[in-house]
Write a protein that holds these residues in place. Structure first.
Motif, PDB file in Angstrom:
ATOM      1  N   LEU A  62      -4.161  -5.792  12.230  1.00  0.00           N
ATOM      2  CA  LEU A  62      -3.249  -6.522  11.345  1.00  0.00           C
ATOM      3  C   LEU A  62      -2.836  -5.612  10.187  1.00  0.00           C
ATOM      4  CD1 LEU A  62      -1.903  -9.102  10.162  1.00  0.00           C
ATOM      5  CD2 LEU A  62      -4.148  -9.720   9.234  1.00  0.00           C
ATOM      6  N   THR A  63      -1.523  -5.381  10.055  1.00  0.00           N
ATOM      7  CA  THR A  63      -1.001  -4.403   9.099  1.00  0.00           C
ATOM      8  C   THR A  63      -0.184  -5.097   8.025  1.00  0.00           C
ATOM      9  OG1 THR A  63      -0.935  -2.748  10.865  1.00  0.00           O
ATOM     10  CG2 THR A  63       0.333  -2.279   8.869  1.00  0.00           C
ATOM     11  N   ILE A  64      -0.572  -4.856   6.775  1.00  0.00           N
ATOM     12  CA  ILE A  64       0.068  -5.512   5.629  1.00  0.00           C
ATOM     13  C   ILE A  64       0.740  -4.450   4.775  1.00  0.00           C
ATOM     14  CG2 ILE A  64      -0.344  -6.915   3.558  1.00  0.00           C
ATOM     15  CD1 ILE A  64      -2.773  -8.089   4.999  1.00  0.00           C
ATOM     16  N   GLY A  65       1.948  -4.726   4.335  1.00  0.00           N
ATOM     17  CA  GLY A  65       2.696  -3.804   3.503  1.00  0.00           C
ATOM     18  C   GLY A  65       2.909  -4.340   2.106  1.00  0.00           C
ATOM     19  N   PHE A  66       2.841  -3.448   1.120  1.00  0.00           N
ATOM     20  CA  PHE A  66       3.158  -3.773  -0.270  1.00  0.00           C
ATOM     21  C   PHE A  66       3.873  -2.552  -0.837  1.00  0.00           C
ATOM     22  CE2 PHE A  66       2.640  -3.931  -4.806  1.00  0.00           C
ATOM     23  CZ  PHE A  66       2.604  -5.278  -5.149  1.00  0.00           C
ATOM     24  N   ALA A  67       5.200  -2.639  -0.977  1.00  0.00           N
ATOM     25  CA  ALA A  67       5.967  -1.470  -1.438  1.00  0.00           C
ATOM     26  C   ALA A  67       7.104  -1.951  -2.317  1.00  0.00           C
ATOM     27  CB  ALA A  67       6.517  -0.699  -0.235  1.00  0.00           C
ATOM     28  N   ARG A  68       7.160  -1.417  -3.541  1.00  0.00           N
ATOM     29  CA  ARG A  68       8.187  -1.802  -4.511  1.00  0.00           C
ATOM     30  C   ARG A  68       8.035  -0.953  -5.763  1.00  0.00           C
ATOM     31  NH1 ARG A  68       5.416  -5.733  -2.782  1.00  0.00           N
ATOM     32  NH2 ARG A  68       7.259  -6.979  -2.272  1.00  0.00           N
ATOM     33  N   ARG A  69       8.963  -1.098  -6.701  1.00  0.00           N
ATOM     34  CA  ARG A  69       8.785  -0.448  -7.997  1.00  0.00           C
ATOM     35  C   ARG A  69       7.491  -0.949  -8.635  1.00  0.00           C
ATOM     36  NH1 ARG A  69      11.626  -1.823 -11.960  1.00  0.00           N
ATOM     37  NH2 ARG A  69      12.369  -3.784 -11.078  1.00  0.00           N
ATOM     38  N   VAL A  70       7.015  -0.237  -9.652  1.00  0.00           N
ATOM     39  CA  VAL A  70       5.700  -0.574 -10.203  1.00  0.00           C
ATOM     40  C   VAL A  70       5.785  -0.955 -11.682  1.00  0.00           C
ATOM     41  CG1 VAL A  70       3.284   0.158 -10.368  1.00  0.00           C
ATOM     42  CG2 VAL A  70       4.727   1.077  -8.556  1.00  0.00           C
ATOM     43  N   PRO A  71       6.596  -1.965 -12.038  1.00  0.00           N
ATOM     44  CA  PRO A  71       6.453  -2.529 -13.376  1.00  0.00           C
ATOM     45  C   PRO A  71       5.244  -3.449 -13.400  1.00  0.00           C
ATOM     46  CG  PRO A  71       8.154  -3.710 -12.192  1.00  0.00           C
ATOM     47  CD  PRO A  71       7.680  -2.602 -11.279  1.00  0.00           C
ATOM     48  N   MET A  83      11.228   5.635   4.306  1.00  0.00           N
ATOM     49  CA  MET A  83       9.894   5.057   4.400  1.00  0.00           C
ATOM     50  C   MET A  83       9.972   3.536   4.466  1.00  0.00           C
ATOM     51  SD  MET A  83       6.714   4.927   1.702  1.00  0.00           S
ATOM     52  CE  MET A  83       6.641   6.677   1.357  1.00  0.00           C
ATOM     53  N   ALA A  84      10.828   2.966   3.626  1.00  0.00           N
ATOM     54  CA  ALA A  84      10.938   1.510   3.579  1.00  0.00           C
ATOM     55  C   ALA A  84      11.314   0.943   4.936  1.00  0.00           C
ATOM     56  CB  ALA A  84      11.974   1.108   2.525  1.00  0.00           C
ATOM     57  N   ARG A  85      12.229   1.610   5.613  1.00  0.00           N
ATOM     58  CA  ARG A  85      12.688   1.108   6.906  1.00  0.00           C
ATOM     59  C   ARG A  85      11.517   1.016   7.886  1.00  0.00           C
ATOM     60  NH1 ARG A  85      16.381   4.498   7.170  1.00  0.00           N
ATOM     61  NH2 ARG A  85      18.055   3.315   6.203  1.00  0.00           N
ATOM     62  N   LYS A  86      10.683   2.047   7.936  1.00  0.00           N
ATOM     63  CA  LYS A  86       9.520   2.025   8.833  1.00  0.00           C
ATOM     64  C   LYS A  86       8.551   0.903   8.461  1.00  0.00           C
ATOM     65  CE  LYS A  86      10.138   5.577  11.647  1.00  0.00           C
ATOM     66  NZ  LYS A  86      10.221   5.391  13.123  1.00  0.00           N
ATOM     67  N   LEU A  87       8.346   0.698   7.150  1.00  0.00           N
ATOM     68  CA  LEU A  87       7.433  -0.348   6.701  1.00  0.00           C
ATOM     69  C   LEU A  87       7.956  -1.730   7.079  1.00  0.00           C
ATOM     70  CD1 LEU A  87       6.513   1.037   3.166  1.00  0.00           C
ATOM     71  CD2 LEU A  87       4.973   0.837   5.119  1.00  0.00           C
ATOM     72  N   TYR A  88       9.243  -1.977   6.847  1.00  0.00           N
ATOM     73  CA  TYR A  88       9.814  -3.281   7.199  1.00  0.00           C
ATOM     74  C   TYR A  88       9.739  -3.528   8.699  1.00  0.00           C
ATOM     75  CZ  TYR A  88      11.891  -2.795   2.531  1.00  0.00           C
ATOM     76  OH  TYR A  88      12.098  -2.611   1.191  1.00  0.00           O
ATOM     77  N   TRP A 113       4.199  -9.064   4.845  1.00  0.00           N
ATOM     78  CA  TRP A 113       4.733  -8.441   3.637  1.00  0.00           C
ATOM     79  C   TRP A 113       4.146  -9.165   2.438  1.00  0.00           C
ATOM     80  CZ3 TRP A 113       6.710  -3.859   3.679  1.00  0.00           C
ATOM     81  CH2 TRP A 113       7.304  -3.349   2.518  1.00  0.00           C
ATOM     82  N   LEU A 114       3.423  -8.421   1.620  1.00  0.00           N
ATOM     83  CA  LEU A 114       2.712  -8.988   0.477  1.00  0.00           C
ATOM     84  C   LEU A 114       3.545  -8.855  -0.785  1.00  0.00           C
ATOM     85  CD1 LEU A 114       0.130 -10.115  -0.896  1.00  0.00           C
ATOM     86  CD2 LEU A 114      -0.723  -7.754  -0.982  1.00  0.00           C
ATOM     87  N   ASN A 115       3.608  -9.927  -1.563  1.00  0.00           N
ATOM     88  CA  ASN A 115       4.329  -9.905  -2.837  1.00  0.00           C
ATOM     89  C   ASN A 115       3.623 -10.864  -3.796  1.00  0.00           C
ATOM     90  OD1 ASN A 115       6.342  -9.195  -4.676  1.00  0.00           O
ATOM     91  ND2 ASN A 115       7.726 -10.812  -4.012  1.00  0.00           N
ATOM     92  N   ASN A 116       3.144 -10.347  -4.928  1.00  0.00           N
ATOM     93  CA  ASN A 116       2.393 -11.203  -5.846  1.00  0.00           C
ATOM     94  C   ASN A 116       2.822 -11.007  -7.305  1.00  0.00           C
ATOM     95  OD1 ASN A 116      -0.173  -9.123  -4.635  1.00  0.00           O
ATOM     96  ND2 ASN A 116       0.829  -8.738  -6.610  1.00  0.00           N
TER      97      ASN A 116
END
Length: 873
Positions: free
Chosen positions: A512-521, A592-597, A603-606
């Protein structure tokens, strides 16, 4: 030795291969896989080395290989077919043209739309983006092209883009700024009839002049104009105005925004003149960065003979403003004295004003806020635009509350800021396997019908095993990419090949593969997952239901707090017992984003709710069958339905921030352990997780048509662009009555109405409100008659809207979610006051209250709340 300058020298293309040039410089190749495949076939290894860049490939391929290809009939046939397909794409009628034909409303459609943004993420070969705002702008252009909109985009050309990210040995972010050669990119220079570069000029303080050239990137049908100050005509310090995206101090920033807004309008004028195109009618600001475009357009109209207020009315009628910022701290604010210095005269009084004829005090007033020393770019955008929106339903609500002070006397729900939820460009972000399945289900290579929900229902025909095969194949491709990136990163950090044998088996295509990728504010909470680090470690290493986590993202170069968050994740991921299950991948970009999506199962977002305006990364994952695990914020608050992923419960509102994070992190771990992992690992006899695949199918069916940027651009067209064009055309027509029977008479009429109303408004008074007709015990539906006496202070009854407002009230008599009922003018009282009456059934039970209010009304206002004026009983 280092070279002083880098430039690209290309081999001559044989005549039979001349079409390769056209295919390489139109960025449609970035979302057209057959064209990508053609370029890759020229030299697969070189294609990989140049980062899948056709211009880069043609700049390095040898003449012998090109001669061989020119004699390869199969290759030339493919090339000719793709060139013909591009020509067909650029010329055939698309949705926008069919919209005119079907509805007979060609005259109502804007014949040009100008779209301004500080960044554009079109393709990784043109790194003019830092994050979501730019990717959204790029997807807007691509979908506008696919739909046939006559749109022209405007931004800046950054010689060093944003930055390239690497990690030091101890996990600290390191930035580098490679210099980009525009001649080695898919760009052409805007030139005059004699072939000389067109120069855009801005007068600055101290008799200085800022010059800029204009590069054109062709995004399908859409020209993207990028202004570049790094040219010999500028002094050394001004050459650096467009050096970096989001770099430098406020002086640097205001110069960029002046160039983007004022220079951008001037670039559009030069471009449309040179191309023989109609001038854009609608101007769309994607955030407030380019807000100065409005004052430049006012200058143009004043120069053409209009007074300031009439010019402002024309500009407002045709301007759309989109805010992406849910927190005041995210808005650009400049010292007022800085704005005065750039727009005023030189200290000696002999300099040239940047905008001749435009009063300085009126410019400063556009950016006024509660702090009189600050100039607020978002406030300017809202004051210069008749139409404004947030980028999700929740963000629209947040924006109405955030900017409520600009409309005093109105409840937040009545603030005239709407919402259009962002979308993503499917051909860019969906994996080829899903696109191929779509073509099979549609029975056509044309994917335009993906906007129709019924098309997605055909996924019911697809065997769950096949859907799982696609998901598994994409996960394998992701793992291969992650291993390659991990190796590069560890080598950059100082490791030797001998230490990196473990990478060959790091991560597992079956886990099971989870991704978390975004700007870091800070508000995106990169490290919430580490709140209980040992519990996360147990989840990663679980014997029966392991998970693996891929993390990526860039922190702003000046944000040491964000860099410290990245370092925490890197140090955790460096642990020898965990590094095969969690990785931080540096230099997050579109490739990189394309491969992750494509490859992540979840897809984790918190984020901290409600600080995520939209958050389109989760949309891209959903478009590939990924399931979202997210706080209910942005678009997820709007479209989560319980079957397309999981909601992380939020504890927002707690005063104790540490306790809030503890609660939400614990909820995240519980969901992973008890809901997400069990569904993923519960397999049938074929090894297919049937409940998981049904969630994937449901996600694609329900979210597929919603998350498309084509839906978003159609929404903008119908809800904003068409009304704005209509309002512009009305404003330049003669107005009502002989006094205004001249061109721009309607705009003058509205401008004078506004001046008169704003002067009179403090005298407007509701002197009496009387109710009648109710029984002693009112029942739901009972008729209520309201009569109001109003002193209009010289305004005519037709120039105002008088409304009864009624609904439930709380203990403090505040109306809750009230309804409004128009009141009709029924005459004049003996006192000379105007009488307004309404009859309405009681709409709700419980404690009910009412009031009466007066608003300005004019046929050219988008809505009666537009001027921010209201008189309450």
């Amino acid at each position: 030795m280092k070279a002083l300058r880098r430039f690209t020298v290309r081999a001559h293309l044989p005549e039979r291969l001349a079409a390769l040039e056209r295919l390489s410089v139109n960025l449609r190749w970035s979302w057209d896989k057959p064209t990508q495949d053609l370029f890759e076939s020229i030299d697969p290894e070189l294609w990989r080395l140049v980062g899948s860049d056709p211009v880069g490939l043609l700049g390095q391929v040898g003449p012998a290989r090109l001669e061989d290809l020119s004699r390869d009939e199969a290759f030339v046939s493919r090339l000719d077919a793709l060139a013909a397909d591009l020509d067909n794409y650029l010329t055939r009628p698309l949705w926008y043209q069919e919209l005119a034909d079907e509805n007979g409303q060609e005259a109502a459609l804007p014949n040009g739309i100008a779209y301004f943004s500080m960044e554009f993420g079109v393709a990784e070969v043109l790194p003019n983006y830092s994050g979501g705002l730019g990717i959204l702008a790029g997807d807007h252009l691509k979908s506008a092209s696919d739909l046939g909109l006559p749109l022209i985009a405007v931004g800046l050309y950054y010689r060093s883009g944003y930055f390239r990210q690497s990690l030091t040995a101890d996990g600290w972010q390191h930035e580098t700024y490679p210099s980009l050669d525009p001649q080695g990119l898919p760009l052409r220079l805007l030139t005059d009839a004699g072939g000389a570069p067109v120069l855009i000029d801005l007068a600055l303080p101290q008799n200085a002049t800022l010059h800029a050239r204009v590069w054109i990137a062709q995004v399908g049908r859409i020209p993207l104009l990028l202004l570049d100050s790094d040219i010999p005509e500028n002094d050394h310090d001004l050459r650096g105005v467009t050096d970096r995206l989001y770099g430098g101090d406020q002086e640097h920033r205001i110069k960029q925004e002046l160039l983007a807004g004022i220079g951008g309008v001037r670039a559009i004028r030069a471009f449309t003149d040179s191309e023989g195109l109609p001038a854009p009618e609608v101007f769309h600001m994607n955030e407030g960065h380019a807000g100065f475009l409005g004052v430049e357009r006012i200058r143009e109209l004043i120069e053409a003979g209009l007074d300031f207020d009439t010019a402002l009315t024309v500009v407002r009628s045709s301007t759309v403003f989109t805010t992406h910022t849910p927190v005041p701290a995210g808005i650009d604010r400049f010292p007022v004295e800085m704005v005065e210095r750039y727009f005023g005269s030189d200290p000696g009084g002999v300099g040239t004003r940047l905008l001749p004829g435009v009063p300085l005090d009126r410019i400063v007033a556009f950016g006024a806020e509660d702090d009189p020393s600050k100039f607020n770019m978002a406030h300017m955008g809202l004051r210069l635009a008749q139409r404004a929106n947030g980028v999700s339903l929740l963000h629209g609500q947040v924006s109405r509350e955030m900017f409520n002070d600009l409309w005093p006397g109105f409840d937040p729900a009545e603030v005239p800021i709407g919402s259009i939820t962002n979308g993503v460009h499917a051909p860019t972000w969906a994996a080829p396997q899903w696109l191929e399945l779509g073509r099979e289900l549609i029975g056509s290579a044309d994917l335009s019908s993906l906007s129709e929900p019924h098309v997605w229902e055909r996924l019911q025909q697809v065997d769950p095993g096949h859907m799982w095969w696609i998901r598994s194949q994409l996960r394998e491709e992701l793992i291969e990419d992650v291993r390659a990136r991990l190796r590069r990163s560890w080598l950059e950090r100082g490791a030797s090949d001998a230490e990196l044998g473990w990478i060959a088996t790091a991560f597992d295509p079956g886990v099971l593969t989870i991704g978390f990728a975004r700007r870091v504010p800070t508000y995106k909470r990169l490290t919430l997952m580490l709140r209980d680090a040992e519990r996360l470690a147990r989840l990663l290493l679980d014997d029966e239901r392991p998970i693996q986590l891929i993390v990526a993202g860039k922190s702003h170069p000046a944000d040491d707090g964000g860099k410290a968050l990245i370092q925490q994740v890197v140090r955790f991921a460096d642990r020898p017992d965990l590094r095969h299950r969690i990785a931080f991948l540096p230099d997050y970009d579109m490739s990189m984003a394309r491969k992750l999506y494509h490859g992540c199962d979840v897809w984790l977002n918190n984020p901290l709710r409600p600080l995520e305006a939209c958050g389109t990364s989760g949309m891209k994952s959903a478009l590939n069958g990924g399931l979202n695990l997210s706080i209910r914020d942005g678009w997820w608050d709007e479209w989560y339905d319980g079957e397309n992923g999981w909601e992380i419960p939020t504890a927002n509102g707690l005063a104790d921030e540490a306790r809030r994070d503890d609660i939400e992190a614990a909820a995240l771990y519980d969901l992973l352990e008890n809901a997400v992992a069990p569904k993923f690992y519960d397999r049938d006899e074929r090894g297919v997780p049937m409940r998981w695949v049904e969630m994937v199918r449901h996600t694609l069916q329900v979210l597929g048509p919603k998350v498309l940027a084509s839906r978003m651009v159609r929404d903008y067209t119908q809800k904003y662009y068409l009304p704005a064009a209509r309002a512009l055309r009305e404003s330049i027509e003669p107005g009502t009555g002989a006094r205004y029977n001249v061109p721009f008479g309607a705009a003058r009429e509205l401008a004078e109405y506004r001046q008169r109303v704003e002067k009179i408004w403090p005298q407007i008074e509701i002197t009496d409100v009387d109710s009648s007709g109710l029984p002693d015990t009112p029942l739901l539906g009972s008729q209520l008659t309201l009569t109001a006496l109003v002193n209009l202070a010289g305004l005519r009854p037709s120039e105002v809207s008088v409304q009864a407002v009624l609904g439930r009230v709380d203990a403090g008599d505040t109306l809750l979610n009230p309804m409004t009922v128009p009141m009709t003018h029924t005459g004049t009282a003996d006192s000379g006051q105007d009488v307004f009456t309404a009859v309405t059934p009681l709409p709700v039970t419980g404690s009910v209250g009412y009031t009466v209010r007066v608003l300005p009304h004019h046929r050219l206002l988008a809505e009666d709340s537009e001027l921010g004026l209201v008189a309450l009983a």
